[in-house]
Design a protein around this motif. Structure first.
Motif, PDB file in Angstrom:
ATOM      1  N   GLU A 121       0.813  -1.222   0.000  1.00  0.00           N
ATOM      2  CA  GLU A 121       0.000   0.000   0.000  1.00  0.00           C
ATOM      3  C   GLU A 121       0.843   1.266   0.000  1.00  0.00           C
ATOM      4  O   GLU A 121       0.483   2.248  -0.647  1.00  0.00           O
ATOM      5  CB  GLU A 121      -0.919   0.025   1.234  1.00  0.00           C
ATOM      6  N   ALA A 122       1.928   1.267   0.747  1.00  0.00           N
ATOM      7  CA  ALA A 122       2.792   2.452   0.854  1.00  0.00           C
ATOM      8  C   ALA A 122       4.192   2.023   1.270  1.00  0.00           C
ATOM      9  O   ALA A 122       4.617   2.243   2.404  1.00  0.00           O
ATOM     10  CB  ALA A 122       2.216   3.435   1.858  1.00  0.00           C
ATOM     11  N   SER A 125       6.896  13.830   2.916  1.00  0.00           N
ATOM     12  CA  SER A 125       5.521  13.359   3.135  1.00  0.00           C
ATOM     13  C   SER A 125       4.488  14.451   2.852  1.00  0.00           C
ATOM     14  O   SER A 125       3.333  14.140   2.571  1.00  0.00           O
ATOM     15  CB  SER A 125       5.349  12.840   4.562  1.00  0.00           C
ATOM     16  N   VAL A 182       2.329  13.303  -1.201  1.00  0.00           N
ATOM     17  CA  VAL A 182       1.285  12.813  -0.302  1.00  0.00           C
ATOM     18  C   VAL A 182       0.854  11.392  -0.631  1.00  0.00           C
ATOM     19  O   VAL A 182       0.565  10.596   0.268  1.00  0.00           O
ATOM     20  CB  VAL A 182       0.075  13.779  -0.320  1.00  0.00           C
ATOM     21  N   ASP A 183       0.839  11.021  -1.896  1.00  0.00           N
ATOM     22  CA  ASP A 183       0.383   9.682  -2.287  1.00  0.00           C
ATOM     23  C   ASP A 183       1.265   8.565  -1.731  1.00  0.00           C
ATOM     24  O   ASP A 183       0.799   7.443  -1.554  1.00  0.00           O
ATOM     25  CB  ASP A 183       0.315   9.567  -3.814  1.00  0.00           C
ATOM     26  N   ASP A 184       2.527   8.847  -1.469  1.00  0.00           N
ATOM     27  CA  ASP A 184       3.421   7.835  -0.908  1.00  0.00           C
ATOM     28  C   ASP A 184       3.250   7.681   0.603  1.00  0.00           C
ATOM     29  O   ASP A 184       3.831   6.798   1.207  1.00  0.00           O
ATOM     30  CB  ASP A 184       4.880   8.179  -1.211  1.00  0.00           C
ATOM     31  N   PRO A 215       0.015   7.554   2.628  1.00  0.00           N
ATOM     32  CA  PRO A 215      -1.424   7.587   2.866  1.00  0.00           C
ATOM     33  C   PRO A 215      -1.820   7.412   4.329  1.00  0.00           C
ATOM     34  O   PRO A 215      -2.898   7.774   4.732  1.00  0.00           O
ATOM     35  CB  PRO A 215      -1.941   6.418   2.038  1.00  0.00           C
TER      36      PRO A 215
END
Length: 136
Positions: free
Chosen positions: A43-44, A91, A95-97, A99
């Motif tokens: 997910e991240a 971060s 932002v997508d990295d 969540p």
């Protein structure tokens, strides 16, 4: 010349509190990082690996401070500060990295900003309680 700053160890007073805070964050960040890496890494991956890395840095800092290994403590807390500032900025810009709240994301917002404040306090404590240095 000698440095007039007092010599103190982490055996009592504020040093003990500092070690305790680092110890709690070491346990929390390591446990959460391990959980994130083993259950939802896809997910991240960047955020969760950095979270686990934060836990490792906190472990090293805790041990170095508790054992009064000044040089190791300086390095660990300095690396922590650079990491927190770098990953905090990252971060907020990517932002997508990030969540989920991790110990280093958004300057430690999910942890009450303690991760961004703690290295400053750690370095201040190390500086204020440094060993007297004799110069020839």
């Amino acid at each position: 010349m000698t440095d007039a700053r007092p010599t103190r160890s982490t055996a009592s007073g504020p040093g003990r509190v500092l070690v305790a805070i680092y110890g709690v964050l070491a346990l929390a960040a390591t446990a959460r990082g391990l959980f994130q890496v083993t259950t939802k890494l896809s997910e991240a991956p960047v955020a969760y690996l950095l979270s686990l890395g934060a836990g490792i840095v906190y472990i090293v800092a805790t041990i170095a401070l508790a054992k009064d290994w000044r040089t190791a403590a300086w390095w660990a807390v300095s690396i922590e500060m650079v990491g927190v500032l770098t990953v905090g900025i990252l971060s907020l810009t990517v932002v997508d990295d990030f969540p989920d709240q991790t110990v280093w994301s958004a300057f430690g917002q999910g942890y009450g900003y303690i991760p961004v404040i703690l290295p400053f306090l750690g370095l201040l404590w190390l500086w204020r309680t440094g060993r007297p240095v004799t110069t020839a």
